[in-house]
Write a protein that holds these residues in place. Structure first.
Motif: not given
Length: 170
Positions: A37-44
């Motif tokens: 989830l952190k990776a998805l949010l950081a990716f936008g």
């Protein structure tokens, strides 16, 4: 320690170790989910979800006060009939039916004040102007207009330093 209690403790130990292993597996799965989830949010790719609204508390109504019992009316007591009210404008000076004919409310009011002074109330002035021939949509709108004219004239008189226009100058 007896064999029965030793077996109970061993069983409890095996059960606790199994629970710990289960917790470790769930912990690792939860870590993987958080990292994803952190990776998805950081990716936008995905916007952060809005915080959920707290559930509304159920409304609780106040208990009602018991009503007082009504008093019984005395038999034979009747309401008294009231006398009809007199018009608020009764008592205006006698005016001929065409004295203010064709004039607007402002001009007729100022002519009335010039002739009779400030000793009459606005409803009395209104009735005199209606008898004198001033036309209006309704007596209420005429009354409102006359109050406005009186207020403007009094403001002008005070601004000029001449005192109150409501004083009788007879």
């Amino acid at each position: 320690m007896t064999d029965a209690t030793r077996n109970s403790y061993e069983a409890a130990l095996r059960h606790a170790e199994a629970e710990l292993a289960s917790h470790e597996e769930r912990r690792q799965a939860l870590r993987n989910t958080v990292e994803s989830l952190k990776a998805l949010l950081a990716f936008g790719a995905v916007e952060a979800p809005a915080a959920p609204r707290p559930a509304a508390a159920p409304k609780v109504s106040k208990p009602r006060k018991p009503r007082k019992p009504r008093k019984a009316r005395k038999p034979g007591k009747t309401k008294r009939l009231r006398k009809p009210r007199r018009s608020a404008g009764a008592g205006h000076p006698p005016v001929s039916s065409d004295h203010y004919k064709g004039m607007g409310p402002t001009a007729a009011y100022r002519k009335f004040i010039a002739e009779f002074g400030h000793k009459y109330t606005v409803p009395q002035i209104r009735d005199a102007l209606v008898v004198g021939g001033v036309q209006s949509k309704s007596s209420t709108s005429l009354l409102t207009g006359l109050h406005s004219v009186r207020r403007r004239d009094e403001a002008k008189a005070q601004a000029a330093g001449g005192g109150s226009a409501g004083e009788a100058s007879d």
